[in-house]
Design an enzyme around this catalytic site. Structure first.
Site, mmCIF file in Angstrom:
data_model
loop_
_atom_site.group_PDB
_atom_site.id
_atom_site.type_symbol
_atom_site.label_atom_id
_atom_site.label_comp_id
_atom_site.label_asym_id
_atom_site.label_seq_id
_atom_site.Cartn_x
_atom_site.Cartn_y
_atom_site.Cartn_z
ATOM 1 N N SER A 144 0.868 -1.183 0.000
ATOM 2 C CA SER A 144 0.000 0.000 0.000
ATOM 3 C C SER A 144 0.906 1.234 0.000
ATOM 4 C CB SER A 144 -0.839 -0.007 1.288
ATOM 5 O OG SER A 144 -1.464 1.240 1.500
ATOM 6 N N TYR A 157 -2.107 -1.394 10.538
ATOM 7 C CA TYR A 157 -2.085 -1.530 9.073
ATOM 8 C C TYR A 157 -0.751 -1.028 8.524
ATOM 9 C CZ TYR A 157 -3.935 -1.108 4.248
ATOM 10 O OH TYR A 157 -4.152 -1.211 2.887
HETATM 11 P P1 NAD Z 1 -11.584 -5.975 0.148
HETATM 12 O O1 NAD Z 1 -12.142 -5.863 1.521
HETATM 13 O O2 NAD Z 1 -12.444 -5.654 -1.028
HETATM 14 O O3 NAD Z 1 -10.990 -7.447 -0.078
HETATM 15 C C1 NAD Z 1 -10.259 -8.112 0.909
HETATM 16 C C2 NAD Z 1 -10.255 -9.591 0.576
HETATM 17 O O4 NAD Z 1 -9.501 -10.263 1.596
HETATM 18 C C3 NAD Z 1 -11.651 -10.216 0.588
HETATM 19 O O5 NAD Z 1 -11.727 -11.195 -0.442
HETATM 20 C C4 NAD Z 1 -11.712 -10.887 1.957
HETATM 21 O O6 NAD Z 1 -12.626 -11.985 2.004
HETATM 22 C C5 NAD Z 1 -10.278 -11.368 2.079
HETATM 23 N N1 NAD Z 1 -9.868 -11.691 3.441
HETATM 24 C C6 NAD Z 1 -9.958 -10.933 4.563
HETATM 25 N N2 NAD Z 1 -9.497 -11.620 5.622
HETATM 26 C C7 NAD Z 1 -9.075 -12.818 5.150
HETATM 27 C C8 NAD Z 1 -8.496 -13.955 5.759
HETATM 28 N N3 NAD Z 1 -8.262 -14.025 7.084
HETATM 29 N N4 NAD Z 1 -8.225 -15.028 4.971
HETATM 30 C C9 NAD Z 1 -8.480 -15.005 3.635
HETATM 31 N N5 NAD Z 1 -9.029 -13.946 3.014
HETATM 32 C C10 NAD Z 1 -9.315 -12.874 3.770
HETATM 33 O O7 NAD Z 1 -10.268 -5.081 0.180
HETATM 34 P P2 NAD Z 1 -9.316 -4.478 -0.973
HETATM 35 O O8 NAD Z 1 -9.403 -3.015 -0.858
HETATM 36 O O9 NAD Z 1 -9.553 -5.143 -2.274
HETATM 37 O O10 NAD Z 1 -7.902 -4.884 -0.383
HETATM 38 C C11 NAD Z 1 -7.076 -5.887 -0.956
HETATM 39 C C12 NAD Z 1 -5.634 -5.615 -0.553
HETATM 40 O O11 NAD Z 1 -5.222 -4.364 -1.115
HETATM 41 C C13 NAD Z 1 -5.432 -5.490 0.960
HETATM 42 O O12 NAD Z 1 -4.208 -6.088 1.326
HETATM 43 C C14 NAD Z 1 -5.350 -3.991 1.181
HETATM 44 O O13 NAD Z 1 -4.617 -3.654 2.308
HETATM 45 C C15 NAD Z 1 -4.651 -3.572 -0.099
HETATM 46 N N6 NAD Z 1 -4.826 -2.153 -0.433
HETATM 47 C C16 NAD Z 1 -6.072 -1.632 -0.610
HETATM 48 C C17 NAD Z 1 -6.213 -0.284 -0.934
HETATM 49 C C18 NAD Z 1 -7.548 0.348 -1.135
HETATM 50 O O14 NAD Z 1 -7.610 1.584 -1.178
HETATM 51 N N7 NAD Z 1 -8.625 -0.391 -1.287
HETATM 52 C C19 NAD Z 1 -5.072 0.508 -1.068
HETATM 53 C C20 NAD Z 1 -3.821 -0.061 -0.883
HETATM 54 C C21 NAD Z 1 -3.709 -1.406 -0.570
#
Ligand code: NAD
Length: 262
Positions: A144, A157
């Site tokens: 991130s 985080y």
């Molecule tokens: P999201 O909530 O849409 O998806 C998260 C996914 O992780 C879901 O499929 C959920 O079921 C799964 N998950 C959660 N806990 C779990 C566990 N214990 N075991 C297996 N699966 C699990 O979130 P997102 O925004 O798509 O985030 C995905 C990644 O991208 C994360 O690592 C997040 O930190 C990173 N990220 C997101 C953003 C953003 O702005 N959305 C920015 C930078 C990084």
């Protein structure tokens, strides 16, 4: 021939958001997919069928909770039974919790570290021997912008994402002379369920509209003033698996609309 034809990609947290976009993009590039994450089983079945129908690749689903080493091991065994080997792993599963550190619940700290950081250690440790034996592999960690810089109230985080950036570099150096690469992608804000939850919570805390939270809090730090597309992050992940990506290892690649350029 598609660039990932015959490859297998395991993407943690791919039932939603960025992971789901990566699953589609890798399937479009020809890879068989191991989906993982939580959610309604009928919805997940629909996702599986949708990916298969659109891209004609095979898709299996693992319900593994990636914070459990045993469940990660079982997910890898199931993937190998289905597809013989795993070529690409994307450590993407992640959760968020926002609170001042003095009120931060210890169990939230532990689960964020377990899901956002330690799961990557476990999956890399379990799959790397196979990648080295087959003499090709791609490890992609979804960190991130918060893996590079901080914001207040997100201590767990930010600690986990900085840790994931460090893990990426250390693994890349260990295997630098092989045909396995390890890189991290650092997205800025992407409008996924994880961020929608933050928008709703911040609107309540500050007693302002969700539109104002987006403009005045979230996108304030992102100079482009636009959310990053989850499909753009997904295309970057595919690029890292392409022949041109083979010269990239230990790279921490930002896609953040200028956030970390400030
Ligand atoms: P999201 O909530 O849409 O998806 C998260 C996914 O992780 C879901 O499929 C959920 O079921 C799964 N998950 C959660 N806990 C779990 C566990 N214990 N075991 C297996 N699966 C699990 O979130 P997102 O925004 O798509 O985030 C995905 C990644 O991208 C994360 O690592 C997040 O930190 C990173 N990220 C997101 C953003 C953003 O702005 N959305 C920015 C930078 C990084």
């Amino acid at each position: 021939m598609k660039i990932l034809q015959g490859k297998t990609a395991l993407i943690t947290g791919s039932t939603s958001g960025i992971g789901l976009s990566i699953a589609h993009a890798m399937a479009e590039a020809g890879a068989n997919i191991v989906l993982n994450g939580f959610g309604d089983l009928e919805e997940i079945k629909k996702i599986q069928n949708d990916i298969h129908d659109k891209h004609k690749t095979k898709v299996i689903y693992s319900p593994a909770d990636v914070s459990s080493g045993q469940q990660v091991q079982k997910m890898v065994e199931d993937a190998i039974t289905a597809f013989k080997q795993i070529d690409i792993i994307v450590n993407n599963a992640g959760i968020q919790f926002v609170s001042p550190i003095v009120d931060f619940p210890e169990e939230k700290w532990n689960s964020i570290l377990a899901i956002n950081l330690s799961s990557a250690f476990k999956l890399i440790k379990t799959t790397l021997p196979g990648m080295l034996t087959q003499n090709w592999g791609r490890i992609i960690n979804i960190a991130s912008a918060h893996g590079l810089i901080a914001s207040p109230y997100k201590s767990a985080y930010i600690a986990a994402k900085h840790g994931l950036v460090g893990l990426t570099k250390a693994v890349a150096l260990e295997i630098a002379e092989t045909n396995v690469t390890c890189n991290a992608i650092c997205p800025g804000y992407v409008r996924t369920p994880l961020v929608e939850k933050q928008i709703a919570e911040q609107a309540k805390v500050h007693n302002i509209s969700e539109d104002r939270v987006v403009k005045e809090i979230l996108l304030k730090s992102q100079p482009s003033k636009k959310f990053i597309g989850s499909d753009h992050v997904a295309q970057l992940a595919v690029f890292l698996c392409s022949p041109a990506g083979s010269s990239m290892t230990g790279e921490i690649v930002s896609m953040d609309g200028g956030w970390t350029a400030q």
